[in-house]
Design a protein around this motif. Structure first.
Motif, PDB file in Angstrom:
ATOM      1  N   GLU A 126       0.852  -1.261   0.044  1.00 61.88           N
ATOM      2  CA  GLU A 126      -0.045  -0.168  -0.026  1.00 61.88           C
ATOM      3  C   GLU A 126       0.677   1.290  -0.008  1.00 61.88           C
ATOM      4  OE1 GLU A 126      -0.999  -0.160   4.663  1.00 61.88           O
ATOM      5  OE2 GLU A 126      -2.522  -0.667   3.226  1.00 61.88           O
ATOM      6  N   ASP A 127       2.115   1.100   0.337  1.00 64.21           N
ATOM      7  CA  ASP A 127       2.922   2.224   0.311  1.00 64.21           C
ATOM      8  C   ASP A 127       3.985   2.368  -1.168  1.00 64.21           C
ATOM      9  OD1 ASP A 127       2.271   2.886   3.076  1.00 64.21           O
ATOM     10  OD2 ASP A 127       3.659   1.444   3.739  1.00 64.21           O
ATOM     11  N   GLY A 128       3.431   1.546  -2.058  1.00 60.34           N
ATOM     12  CA  GLY A 128       4.198   1.588  -3.306  1.00 60.34           C
ATOM     13  C   GLY A 128       5.190   0.407  -3.123  1.00 60.34           C
ATOM     14  N   LEU A 129       5.932   0.158  -4.206  1.00 57.00           N
ATOM     15  CA  LEU A 129       6.819  -0.826  -4.588  1.00 57.00           C
ATOM     16  C   LEU A 129       8.015  -1.037  -3.338  1.00 57.00           C
ATOM     17  CD1 LEU A 129       8.062  -0.506  -8.330  1.00 57.00           C
ATOM     18  CD2 LEU A 129       6.336  -2.097  -7.372  1.00 57.00           C
ATOM     19  N   ARG A 130       7.999  -2.187  -2.893  1.00 56.06           N
ATOM     20  CA  ARG A 130       9.194  -2.520  -1.911  1.00 56.06           C
ATOM     21  C   ARG A 130      10.123  -3.481  -2.197  1.00 56.06           C
ATOM     22  NH1 ARG A 130       8.033   1.648  -0.996  1.00 56.06           N
ATOM     23  NH2 ARG A 130       7.325   2.670   1.351  1.00 56.06           N
ATOM     24  N   VAL A 131      11.114  -3.680  -1.687  1.00 54.02           N
ATOM     25  CA  VAL A 131      12.229  -4.896  -2.356  1.00 54.02           C
ATOM     26  C   VAL A 131      11.884  -5.990  -1.227  1.00 54.02           C
ATOM     27  CG1 VAL A 131      14.511  -5.809  -2.470  1.00 54.02           C
ATOM     28  CG2 VAL A 131      13.843  -3.049  -3.078  1.00 54.02           C
ATOM     29  N   SER A 132      11.468  -7.010  -1.672  1.00 56.12           N
ATOM     30  CA  SER A 132      11.423  -8.313  -0.619  1.00 56.12           C
ATOM     31  C   SER A 132      12.678  -9.108  -0.922  1.00 56.12           C
ATOM     32  CB  SER A 132      10.451  -9.098  -1.132  1.00 56.12           C
ATOM     33  OG  SER A 132      10.402  -9.477  -2.613  1.00 56.12           O
ATOM     34  N   SER A 133      13.484  -9.118  -1.780  1.00 56.31           N
ATOM     35  CA  SER A 133      14.734  -9.847  -1.648  1.00 56.31           C
ATOM     36  C   SER A 133      15.874  -8.905  -2.784  1.00 56.31           C
ATOM     37  CB  SER A 133      14.532 -11.060  -2.581  1.00 56.31           C
ATOM     38  OG  SER A 133      15.903 -11.699  -2.696  1.00 56.31           O
ATOM     39  N   ARG A 134      16.929  -8.909  -2.192  1.00 60.44           N
ATOM     40  CA  ARG A 134      18.117  -8.307  -3.087  1.00 60.44           C
ATOM     41  C   ARG A 134      19.368  -9.159  -2.703  1.00 60.44           C
ATOM     42  NH1 ARG A 134      19.030  -2.162  -3.068  1.00 60.44           N
ATOM     43  NH2 ARG A 134      17.375  -2.348  -4.464  1.00 60.44           N
ATOM     44  N   VAL A 135      19.664  -9.695  -3.919  1.00 57.76           N
ATOM     45  CA  VAL A 135      21.162 -10.486  -3.673  1.00 57.76           C
ATOM     46  C   VAL A 135      22.060  -9.762  -4.835  1.00 57.76           C
ATOM     47  CG1 VAL A 135      22.090 -12.743  -4.122  1.00 57.76           C
ATOM     48  CG2 VAL A 135      19.992 -12.478  -3.312  1.00 57.76           C
ATOM     49  N   ILE A 136      23.143  -9.687  -4.260  1.00 59.37           N
ATOM     50  CA  ILE A 136      24.186  -8.693  -4.887  1.00 59.37           C
ATOM     51  C   ILE A 136      25.500  -9.538  -5.147  1.00 59.37           C
ATOM     52  CG2 ILE A 136      25.718  -6.678  -4.882  1.00 59.37           C
ATOM     53  CD1 ILE A 136      23.757  -5.470  -2.828  1.00 59.37           C
ATOM     54  N   ARG A 137      25.999  -9.951  -6.407  1.00 63.79           N
ATOM     55  CA  ARG A 137      27.136 -10.567  -6.580  1.00 63.79           C
ATOM     56  C   ARG A 137      28.169  -9.909  -7.573  1.00 63.79           C
ATOM     57  NH1 ARG A 137      27.575 -16.169  -7.273  1.00 63.79           N
ATOM     58  NH2 ARG A 137      29.645 -16.623  -8.647  1.00 63.79           N
ATOM     59  N   HIS A 138      29.294  -9.877  -6.587  1.00 63.16           N
ATOM     60  CA  HIS A 138      30.332  -9.142  -7.516  1.00 63.16           C
ATOM     61  C   HIS A 138      30.677  -9.850  -8.677  1.00 63.16           C
ATOM     62  CE1 HIS A 138      29.890  -6.217  -4.055  1.00 63.16           C
ATOM     63  NE2 HIS A 138      30.666  -5.716  -4.700  1.00 63.16           N
ATOM     64  N   ASP A 139      31.433  -9.279  -9.611  1.00 61.30           N
ATOM     65  CA  ASP A 139      32.074  -9.914 -10.595  1.00 61.30           C
ATOM     66  C   ASP A 139      33.412 -10.241 -10.489  1.00 61.30           C
ATOM     67  OD1 ASP A 139      29.892  -9.215 -12.463  1.00 61.30           O
ATOM     68  OD2 ASP A 139      30.648  -7.475 -13.041  1.00 61.30           O
ATOM     69  N   LEU A 140      33.503 -11.169  -9.629  1.00 52.68           N
ATOM     70  CA  LEU A 140      34.763 -11.598  -8.897  1.00 52.68           C
ATOM     71  C   LEU A 140      34.745 -13.161  -9.228  1.00 52.68           C
ATOM     72  CD1 LEU A 140      35.141  -9.104  -6.098  1.00 52.68           C
ATOM     73  CD2 LEU A 140      36.455  -8.893  -8.307  1.00 52.68           C
ATOM     74  N   PRO A 141      36.009 -13.753  -9.262  1.00 59.13           N
ATOM     75  CA  PRO A 141      35.967 -15.254  -9.310  1.00 59.13           C
ATOM     76  C   PRO A 141      35.875 -15.655  -7.668  1.00 59.13           C
ATOM     77  CG  PRO A 141      38.126 -14.306 -10.067  1.00 59.13           C
ATOM     78  CD  PRO A 141      37.279 -13.294  -9.806  1.00 59.13           C
ATOM     79  N   ASP A 142      36.224 -14.890  -6.829  1.00 61.63           N
ATOM     80  CA  ASP A 142      35.985 -15.093  -5.352  1.00 61.63           C
ATOM     81  C   ASP A 142      35.777 -13.954  -4.511  1.00 61.63           C
ATOM     82  OD1 ASP A 142      36.317 -15.932  -2.913  1.00 61.63           O
ATOM     83  OD2 ASP A 142      37.960 -17.469  -3.043  1.00 61.63           O
ATOM     84  N   ALA A 143      34.546 -13.670  -4.355  1.00 65.81           N
ATOM     85  CA  ALA A 143      34.261 -12.351  -3.690  1.00 65.81           C
ATOM     86  C   ALA A 143      34.494 -12.520  -2.392  1.00 65.81           C
ATOM     87  CB  ALA A 143      32.667 -12.346  -3.955  1.00 65.81           C
ATOM     88  N   GLY A 144      34.528 -13.640  -1.472  1.00 66.98           N
ATOM     89  CA  GLY A 144      34.956 -13.807  -0.251  1.00 66.98           C
ATOM     90  C   GLY A 144      36.501 -13.018   0.140  1.00 66.98           C
ATOM     91  N   VAL A 145      37.235 -13.584  -0.970  1.00 61.41           N
ATOM     92  CA  VAL A 145      38.671 -12.945  -0.874  1.00 61.41           C
ATOM     93  C   VAL A 145      38.842 -11.426  -0.824  1.00 61.41           C
ATOM     94  CG1 VAL A 145      40.946 -12.509  -2.040  1.00 61.41           C
ATOM     95  CG2 VAL A 145      39.827 -14.762  -1.794  1.00 61.41           C
ATOM     96  N   TYR A 146      37.885 -10.693  -1.714  1.00 55.77           N
ATOM     97  CA  TYR A 146      37.765  -9.312  -1.878  1.00 55.77           C
ATOM     98  C   TYR A 146      37.262  -8.608  -0.623  1.00 55.77           C
ATOM     99  CZ  TYR A 146      35.717  -4.715  -3.238  1.00 55.77           C
ATOM    100  OH  TYR A 146      35.598  -3.554  -3.142  1.00 55.77           O
ATOM    101  N   PHE A 147      36.157  -9.335  -0.002  1.00 50.84           N
ATOM    102  CA  PHE A 147      35.529  -8.828   1.057  1.00 50.84           C
ATOM    103  C   PHE A 147      36.328  -9.062   2.480  1.00 50.84           C
ATOM    104  CE2 PHE A 147      31.549  -9.004  -1.314  1.00 50.84           C
ATOM    105  CZ  PHE A 147      30.951  -7.789  -0.781  1.00 50.84           C
TER     106      PHE A 147
END
Lengths: 155, 155, 155
Positions: A126-147
């Motif tokens: 009723e308040d307009g669009l809302r995000v129920s799910s957001r998944v972000i995937r970086h363009d990295l072979p291993d995002a864990g190393v980056y983080f």
């Protein structure tokens, strides 16, 4: 595009979704973290592949509050491209895009975080669009190393 | 979005405004400075927060002519995101967006100027949309320091 | 904009074309080179001003296969701005935009290739829009020098 929508409905949906992001992302960028969290549903899922993932708006707000300070006096901005929008049979809007985050230092130097793909699910409330799910995937072979490297550099 | 507009009118306005910028900004980038100035009203306001501000199309043209040469053989391009469009009761269209300027050197190296927010007011004329006001605010705690450093580096 | 189209038709075309690119470019970015080539007509023209130019989808696929490996473990993404769309009398859609290519290394460092202008001709086929011609011009006084340097650095 969604075969079940008329061209007019598709166009209106596209503009509505684009407008949603145009208002949502500046909230994060300007540090209005509660207002940003309010653009998600209360039971939302939010996560970075290879790093932290949370369930619920309160946990999201906590995650954002813990992570935004590492930018210090720098200003982040989000850039999107290749937005793809489709409506599922249950009415959930799937919206994904490629994204870059620019980081402008207080001296004016600009760097970028690794490009990524942001996959959202949007629902109508009723308040307009809302995000129920957001998944972000970086363009990295291993995002864990980056983080891990990121966490180390911020103590 | 403007509550007073039908969805169809909002969509058409959004595309019309987007198309305006798609034609306006390449004029500046290609050095067609008079044609660029002609996309503003004769009594326009144009300014950078913390730096120069001018009133009138002639003064705008003078300001642009004085500033563009510092790019030398490099080529600038403008990138926009989070475009927000609203129509005021008096018909003026308020259009704001986040922006980056890329600078490609003649060797092909790319750097970026600090991200900024561009706030425009657009009016309808018999020649189509024109900018009656543009105010640019860089994402810097003190834009004056940045512009002073810029001026110093260009003698 | 095309004066021969109604506002509604212009808006639908704009969204259709935008959606085409949103699906086309990720194919190249994700290394789905055959699927990418399939978004071009069989007799397509594809070329970089000052570098290689080919005729035909097979030659395009060969060119892409020869060039993409130089990115190694880095990930490229394409960014567009100032999309201008017009329909010719023969129905061909002329679509041009400014573009940047970001290159994210496996460590997460981001660099950009020189900005460029991409000029496409799109035609309608029974499989949807297809590119019949794409000419890319980098924002460089002499693109040949840039490409020669690039070739040298990749053996």
């Amino acid at each position: 595009m969604s075969p079940t929508l008329t061209p007019t409905a598709q166009v209106e949906l596209h503009i509505e979704v684009t407008d949603f992001y145009a208002r949502q992302m500046p909230l994060l960028e300007q540090g209005e973290l509660e207002a940003f969290a309010d653009t998600f549903t209360e039971d939302c899922v939010f996560g970075y592949d290879g790093a932290w993932q949370v369930v619920g708006r309160d946990a999201l707000l906590g995650g954002v509050r813990a992570n935004i300070p590492r930018y210090g006096t720098s200003k982040i901005r989000h850039w999107f491209e290749s937005r793809r929008i489709a409506v599922r049979e249950d009415g959930v809007i799937e919206s994904s895009a490629t994204s870059l985050v620019s980081v402008t230092s207080e001296k004016g130097d600009v760097t970028f975080e690794p490009s990524c793909v942001v996959r959202d699910q949007l629902v109508r409330t009723e308040d307009g669009l809302r995000v129920s799910s957001r998944v972000i995937r970086h363009d990295l072979p291993d995002a864990g190393v980056y983080f891990a490297r990121l966490a180390a550099s911020h103590g």
